[in-house]
Scaffold this motif. Structure first.
Motif, mmCIF file in Angstrom:
data_model
loop_
_atom_site.group_PDB
_atom_site.id
_atom_site.type_symbol
_atom_site.label_atom_id
_atom_site.label_comp_id
_atom_site.label_asym_id
_atom_site.label_seq_id
_atom_site.Cartn_x
_atom_site.Cartn_y
_atom_site.Cartn_z
ATOM 1 N N UNK A 63 64.550 34.203 66.615
ATOM 2 C CA UNK A 63 64.258 34.918 65.365
ATOM 3 C C UNK A 63 64.810 34.235 64.121
ATOM 4 N N UNK A 64 65.776 33.336 64.272
ATOM 5 C CA UNK A 64 66.373 32.687 63.113
ATOM 6 C C UNK A 64 65.769 31.320 62.819
ATOM 7 N N UNK A 65 64.627 31.041 63.426
ATOM 8 C CA UNK A 65 63.985 29.746 63.220
ATOM 9 C C UNK A 65 62.660 29.933 62.488
ATOM 10 N N UNK A 66 62.489 29.220 61.416
ATOM 11 C CA UNK A 66 61.219 29.203 60.696
ATOM 12 C C UNK A 66 60.437 27.962 61.151
ATOM 13 N N UNK A 67 59.168 28.142 61.458
ATOM 14 C CA UNK A 67 58.322 27.031 61.889
ATOM 15 C C UNK A 67 57.229 26.807 60.852
ATOM 16 N N UNK A 68 57.189 25.597 60.337
ATOM 17 C CA UNK A 68 56.143 25.220 59.390
ATOM 18 C C UNK A 68 55.141 24.314 60.107
ATOM 19 N N UNK A 69 53.881 24.699 60.102
ATOM 20 C CA UNK A 69 52.825 23.898 60.719
ATOM 21 C C UNK A 69 52.104 23.133 59.615
ATOM 22 N N UNK A 70 52.227 21.822 59.656
ATOM 23 C CA UNK A 70 51.562 20.956 58.680
ATOM 24 C C UNK A 70 50.264 20.463 59.309
ATOM 25 N N UNK A 71 49.154 20.856 58.723
ATOM 26 C CA UNK A 71 47.846 20.544 59.311
ATOM 27 C C UNK A 71 47.061 19.590 58.418
#
Length: 429
Positions: A63-71
């Motif tokens: 829950x403390x991890x932000x995931x950014x998906x670069x497409x």
């Protein structure tokens, strides 16, 4: 003790308690702040959508991890990954790689060796389709990526177009010569082309009959293979297709290519199984029920596409454990693999997923066929093909020489010899 004394004592105790709480918060807060990590995943369509769809379930565990998906678009993505690995700038924590580009990256030292601790991917080797796992190896014996989806080769054909021409599935699949002969009948009967481009038959044929230790264009010692019998035959059959005007001369993903499928002016397509889903969902959905799938002609089995996840060696060390956890979640979690298959037609590289009843379900777009069963069988028969850093360049060279054969009448053996000379000079760069 007086009331005033008791009040002062309570106030003093309250102050001490408050101070203690502040101290405890001071100890805890830095840990919480450090736990707020940002993970960057670089991908291309539709892999980006698969990752995004899996994130809610994964983030419940983190829950403390932000995931950014670069497409980025397919070609732009791989160009950006090439630049990032060579400069160590803007490196993602996880990168998606298509098998055709994997060979560019695996010989170098830009990707983590996932066979070593703390990853030890070899303990999961038995859980993957064998040929896909093998493709992630380099010559040093390192395993630089994890397969997530595969592309079993298949023959898709318009059942209605064949029926009008009086051509059976058996005529298409008996042999490659029979396949071309069927195309002549189809063209004579209703004017439809056998396939989009003569190059398509070359693309499948060079992927068949590959021996252990060989890749598409190079062997394990970087010797060039393009003068071998499989290339000669691929060029000969492509020339035969063009001679009889059986190809529409349109390239994949163009507007004319799509229109050919919609109108039934292109009768067949040699491709990966994933194309059936694309036809159904966005390329030609109005043609539902008119298509069928078969194994490739002449009992051939070939891979056509596939996706891998890798960890850049120079990515942020603090994120590598989480990156590996996410990759495992995407590739070794049966539910996630099946979800991607059902939503995006990403055929699972995970063998655990292959026993799901979904494989037995009829596909309405293919006239009720249980085509996934055939694709599953094909996936297990495909031989491993070694990847090479010059594969993408070799494909361009071979396509150029084939065009010279088709358009200018260049001799096939001369064309392949010219390609061999050029590739020999590039093989070890």
């Amino acid at each position: 003790m007086t009331t005033t004394q008791r009040a002062k004592r309570r106030a003093c105790f309250g102050s001490l308690l408050g101070l203690l709480c502040l101290c405890l918060m001071a100890l805890v807060m830095p840990q919480s702040a450090s736990a707020q990590q940002v993970l960057v995943v670089a991908a291309y369509p539709a892999v980006d959508e698969i990752v995004r769809a899996a994130l809610p379930a994964w983030q419940r565990l983190h829950p403390n991890v932000e995931v950014k998906v670069v497409s980025r678009q397919f070609a732009d993505h791989h160009t950006a990954m090439t630049t990032a690995l060579s400069t160590a700038v803007y490196l993602p924590d996880v990168m998606a790689l298509e098998v055709g580009y994997l060979g560019r990256f695996s010989p170098g030292f830009g990707l983590e060796d996932l066979s070593r601790p703390p990853y030890e991917l070899a303990r999961f080797k038995h859980r993957f389709v064998p040929y896909a796992y093998q493709q992630a190896h380099n010559r040093r014996g390192e395993v630089v990526a994890v397969p997530t989806d595969i592309g079993p080769g298949t023959l898709l054909f318009r059942h209605d177009v064949l029926a009008k021409a009086g051509v059976s599935e058996a005529e298409l699949t008996r042999s490659w010569d029979s396949y071309v002969a069927a195309g002549i009948k189809i063209k004579a009967a209703n004017g439809a082309f056998l396939l989009a481009h003569a190059r398509d038959i070359k693309n499948i044929l060079i992927r068949t009959g590959i021996q252990p230790g060989e890749g598409l264009y190079f062997d394990s010692q970087s010797r060039v293979l393009v003068s071998s019998p499989r290339f000669v035959r691929a060029f000969e059959l492509a020339r035969e297709v063009r001679k009889h005007k059986l190809d529409a001369r349109v390239v994949a993903w163009s507007a004319d290519w799509t229109e050919g499928f919609k109108r039934g002016s292109i009768a067949t397509q040699l491709t990966g199984a994933w194309l059936a889903g694309h036809l159904n969902s966005w390329l030609a959905p109005d043609t539902a029920g008119r298509w069928r799938a078969a194994q490739l002609p002449e009992g051939a089995f070939a891979a056509y596409g596939g996706t891998f996840f890798a960890i850049p060696r120079k990515a942020d060390p603090a994120n590598k454990a989480l990156a590996w956890d996410l990759i495992q979640f995407l590739t070794l979690n049966r539910e996630m693999q099946l979800r991607a298959f059902k939503a995006q037609d990403a055929f699972p590289a995970l063998l655990d997923a292959h026993d799901d009843p979904f494989f037995e379900q009829p596909i309405a777009f293919l006239g009720g066929q249980t085509a996934r069963v055939g694709w599953r069988d094909a996936a297990r028969r495909i031989q491993a093909v070694d990847v090479h850093k010059q594969d993408a360049f070799a494909e361009e060279v071979i396509d150029t020489e084939l065009d010279k054969v088709l358009e200018r009448g260049k001799d096939i053996h001369t064309a392949l010899a010219d390609a061999e000379r050029l590739l020999t000079r590039r093989a070890t760069r």
